[in-house]
Every structure is written in structure tokens, then in C-alpha cells.
Write a protein that holds these residues in place. Structure first.
Motif, PDB file in Angstrom:
ATOM      1  N   TYR A  98      -4.865   1.974   1.567  1.00  0.00           N
ATOM      2  CA  TYR A  98      -5.213   3.395   1.562  1.00  0.00           C
ATOM      3  C   TYR A  98      -5.912   3.766   2.873  1.00  0.00           C
ATOM      4  O   TYR A  98      -5.610   4.785   3.501  1.00  0.00           O
ATOM      5  N   ASP A 102      -2.694   6.077   3.888  1.00  0.00           N
ATOM      6  CA  ASP A 102      -2.824   7.371   3.205  1.00  0.00           C
ATOM      7  C   ASP A 102      -3.837   8.277   3.901  1.00  0.00           C
ATOM      8  O   ASP A 102      -3.620   9.478   4.064  1.00  0.00           O
ATOM      9  N   LYS A 135       5.573   5.237   3.239  1.00  0.00           N
ATOM     10  CA  LYS A 135       6.673   5.255   2.255  1.00  0.00           C
ATOM     11  C   LYS A 135       7.257   3.857   2.082  1.00  0.00           C
ATOM     12  O   LYS A 135       7.507   3.409   0.962  1.00  0.00           O
ATOM     13  N   CYS A 138       4.933   1.669   0.134  1.00  0.00           N
ATOM     14  CA  CYS A 138       4.958   2.030  -1.290  1.00  0.00           C
ATOM     15  C   CYS A 138       6.200   1.463  -1.960  1.00  0.00           C
ATOM     16  O   CYS A 138       6.141   0.931  -3.072  1.00  0.00           O
ATOM     17  N   ASN A 142       6.107  -1.176  -4.930  1.00  0.00           N
ATOM     18  CA  ASN A 142       6.752  -0.917  -6.220  1.00  0.00           C
ATOM     19  C   ASN A 142       7.715  -2.045  -6.585  1.00  0.00           C
ATOM     20  O   ASN A 142       7.792  -2.463  -7.741  1.00  0.00           O
ATOM     21  N   ALA A 171       1.556  -3.875   1.694  1.00  0.00           N
ATOM     22  CA  ALA A 171       2.042  -3.679   0.323  1.00  0.00           C
ATOM     23  C   ALA A 171       1.237  -4.562  -0.635  1.00  0.00           C
ATOM     24  O   ALA A 171       0.877  -4.143  -1.737  1.00  0.00           O
ATOM     25  N   ARG A 174      -2.110  -3.104  -1.107  1.00  0.00           N
ATOM     26  CA  ARG A 174      -2.038  -1.884  -1.894  1.00  0.00           C
ATOM     27  C   ARG A 174      -2.169  -2.161  -3.392  1.00  0.00           C
ATOM     28  O   ARG A 174      -2.799  -1.403  -4.114  1.00  0.00           O
ATOM     29  N   THR A 272       9.051   6.298  -3.367  1.00  0.00           N
ATOM     30  CA  THR A 272       8.289   6.224  -2.118  1.00  0.00           C
ATOM     31  C   THR A 272       6.799   6.516  -2.303  1.00  0.00           C
ATOM     32  O   THR A 272       6.064   6.686  -1.336  1.00  0.00           O
ATOM     33  N   ASP A 273       6.375   6.631  -3.539  1.00  0.00           N
ATOM     34  CA  ASP A 273       4.919   6.667  -3.711  1.00  0.00           C
ATOM     35  C   ASP A 273       4.509   5.605  -4.721  1.00  0.00           C
ATOM     36  O   ASP A 273       5.249   5.264  -5.639  1.00  0.00           O
ATOM     37  N   CYS A 274       3.336   5.079  -4.470  1.00  0.00           N
ATOM     38  CA  CYS A 274       2.834   3.997  -5.301  1.00  0.00           C
ATOM     39  C   CYS A 274       1.312   4.115  -5.305  1.00  0.00           C
ATOM     40  O   CYS A 274       0.673   3.935  -4.257  1.00  0.00           O
TER      41      CYS A 274
END
Ligand code: 6R9
Length: 675
Positions: A98, A102, A135, A138, A142, A171, A174, A272-274
Motif C-alpha cells: 500500500y 496505492d 494493477k 493486484c 489475487n 504482491a 500485499r 485488477t484490484d485486491c
């Protein structure tokens, strides 16, 4: 400290004289984050006397889901008082992915380039912005979740320097998975050892990579490692393979249904979001294996919040980073430098970076400077071994390019010799760019002793002064702290934010290696000198670790690898001086009883091949010296001091050999030189 006035003209004469030359901050560093020695002194003092307010203020500019409790730091370094424990920002919750992604996108910087990727071959390049990277991260996160990877899961990453490598690290961060990145130059055997230690269910890799003219079959190496791991009772469920089309054709890559999965087939299909997993400050972030003086490599463990603060604060101040900078660190993400100063520190700062897949001498020795001009690199961070290698090709490869964009030059990995410093400063930086010689370790997570470009007067070959919050001390043999000018063992007195927290699965080894040598202190394993101005001069390792091209290789590991060869009865490995690598590997080998010396020349090649298979090409011995006998004491201990002297051709300084069980072995060894 007085300047001698001629800040940028190097004195003629001997390298030792050059060491005493002073380089005060110049106009290139005007407006720096820390812009005077007084400001550094004031900030340093406050970081030591009031860590709560110092680090608390710094932490304000990061994103926290939940704030920390006071005090900001809790630690025990003294094994006599109980277990060693280090904690920072206790109670806080945040997420590194993040903070790296983000936050910048939300602040409107999504279109900023995160990575300019420069491939191994000329004309292979691409770029990815912060919002594109978010993206991708994410999607991968995922996918990882979809196959059962979750908070606390281990993930092994064995990839080339493509943007997907830092993306894979981010990732994991995340979703709270713990990554272990293994440098793509390690062998299947080394990779298997690291997998067996952390026991992931997934390995992320790529089909192949080209490094210079040489193709490397990464997927084949992973296949071998996975089989070895399987034979030892651990099964890998998924091998996620990034199809690196520039390095290999998909149809030429071995593929096992049910185990192997192409990245390109599964990742782009994910949303594309997680949402991020909000992690506790002291939850593990990653493991990174590094060589020690004994036994197998150690899994150094870093946790979230302290590491985040340490890596990004040093990045900001040491490189004096500004939004418009283009930063290029040549380290691979498989090393700590690539973790702290490619993946995390720069990204938390929203930096734009160059990510280079190849080697700086391919297709010729001008490649590095070509890249500097192509992307207008302002901050360059590399290793003395690379500087020496490029220097050896001559200045014309450098002067052919403009390099006008360069602002600050950094170095890391080993002590930089004054000749290389001078060349880096005068030829590469045309006398205009300060050099930040950064001393630190996998274990320290971030820079520890380093100049700040706008504040520190430089001395060629000295890492200069401690970073904020770092309290170094120099001990003598007896473990007594030395005052003023001195030489001895470098230790650290108190916990800094990015200190390692433990060794993977072995807190006892953590305490023994780092905290029992001199109780009360963190033992670095390095020797150093402190001069009258309080400047630190790192001398090199004082343990059985060899620093080859800035990479740590344990002598015990190379010895262990050599004895895997059926004809090797015993091996003893010592460092030797090497003009490019800094240190090379000098191996004494005793063959099985009954073998005649010297054996056929092919045996040296076989032994070298064994080491490359067991560890990897970076551990290739430079010299194999036949040793019908090794110099041992009566109690059977190898006297490495003697072996070091013979390796450096200083046999006139062997010293006392009378304590040897068989003093005649020395003469025999000398006769074997060059055989
Ligand atoms: C970052 C990194 C750590 C060892 C360390 C020391 C040597 C690193 C240095 C340096 C002199 C510098 N070292 N930087 N010696 N001056 N600027 O390299 O981590 O791979 O763990 O190695 O490297 O001997 O103890 P790591």
C-alpha cells in the motif's frame, strides 16, 4: 573539519595520500534534504537521545491503518538478561505494498513511471507506471490467493530482473505472504536448500534469461530443484512461470501439467484490484538467505514496519531523493540491496527507476553509460567490483557518453579502494558528483554508515559516519569499547528500525552468531578503523566469509561443495586478493589417499564444476592448490593464517610454524604451487 580548498582536483601521487584528501559537499547538493554538517549532527543527536520523537515524526509521512504505541522501540541486545528481542512500532498496522503503490496513485501520481525496464539486448525496453504496476500487483496477489497463498505463507521467487520480479515481491507483501527471493545465479542445489528451509507451496520463476551473451535456463534449474526437494519429502504445488519471450521460446521450455502454470495464462485474467491485508508492525515481511562463517546459509528475517521505515528513510536521505530523479541501482533483487534499494525504499518514496536485466559490459563496456544517457539517470548505485571492471576497459568507453544527468554516485558491497573511488569520482562523475559509500548488511536491512551528500565531507575509501539512529562502537579483542582513533571489531550498541529480528527457524543461531560474540552488542563480522574525525573505514570481514564481487561466500560452504567430489578428501578455502572481484576464492584440496600429486589437470575443472553445481558460478574457486597435507595444529585445527600467507605469496611471513603437528607440510605445499 577543514577543507584543503581544492575540492575536486585529486592530488598526484600514491593512493594512500588520496585517502586523506577531503571532498566537502559542493553546489551539486544545494537544497539537499540534509544540507549541512550541523543539520546532520543535530538530527543524529536527536535520533539517539530521543528515538521516540525522531522516528515518530518520520513515520508520520507513511500510511498506517493503526498507529503504534509508545515507546517506538523495545529491544534487548543482552543475552545475559534474556532472549534477544527487537520490536519497533508495536501495535501499528500497515501494508508495504500500500505504501509503495496505492498511496502514490491516490495522491495523483499514478502516471509516474515506476520502472524503465532495459532488457539484456539493445533495443529491448519497456516502461510501467505506478498505476499500471498497482494493477499488475493486484492481479498477481489475487492469483496467489486463489491457489491458497495467505498471510504468513512462504513464497520462493527465482526470477530475472524484469519488473515482474519486484511486482512479485509487492504482491506477497500485499497479502502478507513472506517472500524469499533467491538470486537467479544460484544453482539448483542452492535453490533446493533454500526451498527446503522455508517450505513454500509455490515457486515463482521465469522460463529463462539472457545475461550478456549467455542464456540461463531458469526453469530447468527450478525443475531440478523441485525434484530434489520432492525427494526430501517436501512437495511444491505450483510453479508459476513468467514466459520471458525475449529469452526463450515457450515450446522449448519443459512444462509439467498440474504443476507448472504460465504467468501470462492466469495472472492477466485476475481482477485488477485486491484489498491489502493490514499487517502487524512485527509480522514477517521476507526471508533472505546469506552466507555465514559456518554451516548452511542463514535465513535472515525482516519484519514489516521497522524495515519499511529504515529502507525508505535511508533512500530519501542518502541519495537525497527528489521527485524528478531517475534512479538506477544495478543490484539484483536477489540480494538485500535489490530488496531495500530497488523493491522497497525507492518505491515507498515514489521514485522512478531503471531496472536493468543485463550486465554492464554487454554488448560492450559502454553499456552502463549508454543507459545513463538514455534514461538521464541522476542517481547511480553500484558496487566497487563493477566500477573496477568498467575501469579496466579504459576511459574511452565512459567519455564517449555525456553523463551530464548524473548527480550522486553510490557504492555498496565491499570496501572501495581509493583508485576505484578516484576513477568513479573523476572520470564517471567528472568531479561533480558526491560519492556515497554505504556500509550495511543483509542483517541490517538498510544503510548504517554512510555519507549524506549535502552534509558529509567525503574521504575516499571511508563510509564516513553513522546514519540516524545507528550507534556503532569499535571493540578490541577483549571486547572493550575503544575511544577516539582506533581499530577493531565493528559492533552496534542499540536496535535500529530495520534490524533483522531472527534467523528463520533458528533464534538460537541468531543469538550465537550476532549477540554472544560480545554480549550486549550486535556483532557485524566486520573489522574497522575509526579516525580522528570519527570517520569509519571498513577493513573487511573478520570471520570466515569471503567477499567475492560484493557477495558473501562462506569458506565452509565452498569446502563442503569441494568435498562432494569423490576424489576430494579435504578442502580448506581462504580469501585471496583479486584485482576486479576484490577477493577471490583460493582452495587447498587434499585428494583421497593413494592419489599421486599432481593429478591430471582435468581434475581441477571437475572440482570447479562441482562447486558451481553445489552453490553457483559466483562461488567458482579462482585457484586450486593441491595439498598432500594441510597445516594443522596437534589438535587437528587447520591453521588458516598459514594458508592465507601462502595464497598471498607471503611465505616469508609465515610466522611461528612450530605448533604444527607436521611442520614439513608447509614445504610440500610451497612445492605444489602452480601444479
Ligand atoms: C549490503 C550488502 C555485507 C558485508 C558487510 C561488509 C561488506 C558492504 C560495504 C562493505 C565496506 C561498504 N560491505 N558494504 N564493506 N564498505 N560500503 O552488501 O550486504 O551482502 O549482506 O554483505 O559486505 O563486509 O559485512 P551483504
Amino acid at each position: 573539519m577543514a577543507s584543503n580548498g581544492s575540492a575536486h582536483a585529486a592530488p598526484a601521487g600514491h593512493a594512500d595520500e588520496y585517502k586523506n584528501h577531503l571532498f566537502p559537499p559542493n553546489s551539486a547538493s544545494q537544497g539537499a534534504h540534509v544540507s549541512s554538517r550541523e543539520q546532520y549532527d543535530e538530527m543524529y543527536k536527536r535520533s539517539i537521545t530521543d528515538p521516540d520523537s525522531f522516528w515518530g515524526e518520520i513515520a508520520e509521512s507513511f500510511y498506517w491503518k493503526k498507529r503504534w504505541q509508545s515507546p517506538v522501540r523495545r529491544f534487548n541486545f543482552d543475552v545475559r538478561k534474556g532472549p534477544v528481542k527487537i520490536e519497533w512500532f508495536v501495535g501499528a498496522e500497515t501494508n508495504l505494498s500500500y505504501n509503495c503503490l496505492d498511496r502514490h496513485v491516490e495522491a495523483g501520481h499514478g502516471d509516474r513511471v515506476a520502472f524503465y525496464w532495459e532488457g539484456n539486448d539493445l533495443n529491448e525496453d519497456s516502461k510501467i507506471t505506478y498505476s499500471q504496476l498497482l494493477k499488475q500487483v493486484c492481479q498477481l496477489a489475487n492469483y496467489l490467493k486463489s491457489i491458497g497463498v495467505k498471510r504468513g505463507s512462504d513464497v520462493t521467487i527465482y526470477m530475472p530482473m524484469v519488473p515482474e520480479l519486484p511486482a512479485a515481491m509487492l504482491a506477497c507483501a500485499r497479502i502478507g505472504a513472506v517472500h524469499s527471493v533467491v538470486f537467479g545465479g544460484f544453482s539448483a542445489e542452492s535453490l533446493a536448500g533454500r526451498i527446503l528451509d522455508s517450505k513454500p507451496s509455490i515457486v515463482i520463476t521465469a522460463s529463462a534469461v539472457k545475461r550478456g551473451a549467455k542464456p540461463i535456463d531458469l526453469k530447468g534449474i527450478v525443475d531440478t530443484a523441485v525434484k530434489r526437494v520432492q525427494a526430501q519429502g517436501h512437495s511444491i504445488k505450483t510453479v508459476l512461470v513468467f514466459d520471458h519471450v525475449l529469452a526463450a521460446k515457450r515450446e522449448n521450455v519443459a512444462f509439467t501439467e498440474g504443476l507448472d502454470v504460465w504467468w501470462q495464462d492466469v495472472v492477466p485474467r485476475q481482477p485488477t484490484d485486491c484489498p491489502v491485508e493490514w499487517m502487524g508492525a512485527e509480522e514477517p515481511l521476507f526471508k533472505l538467505y546469506t552466507s555465514g562463517s559456518t554451516g548452511k546459509p542463514k535465513g535472515v528475517e525482516h519484519t514489516l514496519a521497522g524495515y519499511m521505515i529504515g529502507a525508505s528513510t535511508t533512500f530519501k536521505y542518502v541519495f537525497d531523493h527528489r521527485a524528478e530523479d531517475i534512479y538506477w541501482c544495478t543490484a539484483d533483487c536477489g540480494w538485500i540491496t535489490g530488496h531495500s534499494y530497488v523493491a522497497y525504499g525507492p518505491m515507498v518514496n515514489g521514485a522512478t527507476q531503471v531496472l536493468f536485466e543485463g550486465v554492464p559490459t554487454y554488448p560492450d563496456a559502454g553499456r552502463a553509460w549508454d543507459i545513463v544517457d538514455k534514461y538521464k539517470v541522476t542517481l547511480l548505485y553500484t558496487a566497487p567490483t563493477a566500477i573496477r571492471a568498467l575501469q579496466s576497459f579504459g576511459d574511452s568507453f565512459v567519455t564517449k557518453y555525456s553523463r551530464k544527468s548524473l548527480r550522486i554516485l553510490g557504492t555498496v558491497g565491499e570496501p572501495i579502494n581509493p583508485e576505484a573511488w578516484k576513477w568513479y569520482h573523476e572520470v564517471v562523475g567528472e568531479g561533480r558528483c558526491p560519492i556515497v559509500d554505504t556500509w550495511w548488511q543483509t542483517e541490517t536491512g538498510a544503510h548504517m554508515i554512510t555519507p549524506l551528500p549535502g552534509a558529509t565531507t567525503l574521504k575516499p575509501g571511508s563510509a564516513t559516519l553513522p546514519f540516524f539512529g545507528v550507534e556503532p562502537a569499535v571493540l578490541n579483542e577483549k571486547g572493550e569499547e575503544q575511544e577516539g582513533e582506533c581499530e577493531g571489531y565493528l559492533v552496534i550498541k542499540k536496535a535500529w528500525p530495520s534490524s533483522m529480528r531472527t534467523l528463520s527457524g533458528d533464534h538460537e543461531r541468531f543469538e550465537t552468531t550476532y549477540f554472544k560474540v560480545y554480549p550486549g552488542y550486535y556483532f557485524t563480522g566486520d573489522g574497522c578503523r575509526r579516525d580522528k574525525d570519527g570517520y569509519y573505514w571498513l577493513i573487511g570481514r573478520v570471520d570466515d566469509v569471503i567477499n567475492v564481487s560484493g557477495h558473501r561466500i562462506g569458506t565452509a560452504e565452498v569446502e563442503g561443495a569441494l568435498t562432494q567430489h569423490p576424489q576430494c578428501a579435504e578442502a580448506a578455502v581462504v580469501p585471496m586478493e583479486h584485482p576486479i572481484k576484490g577477493q577471490g576464492i583460493y582452495a587447498y584440496v587434499t585428494l583421497m589417499v593413494g592419489t599421486e600429486y599432481p593429478p591430471p589437470a582435468s581434475l581441477k575443472k571437475e572440482l570447479i564444476a562441482t562447486v558451481r553445481e553445489e552453490i553457483g558460478p559466483i562461488a567458482t574457486p579462482d585457484v586450486i592448490h593441491w595439498a598432500p597435507g594441510l597445516p594443522k595444529t596437534r589438535s587437528g585445527k587447520i591453521m588458516r593464517r598459514i594458508l592465507r600467507k601462502i595464497a598471498s605469496k607471503e611465505e616469508d611471513q609465515l610466522g611461528d610454524t612450530s605448533t604444527l603437528a607436521d611442520p614439513s607440510v608447509v614445504q610440500t605445499l610451497l612445492k605444489m604451487r602452480g601444479q
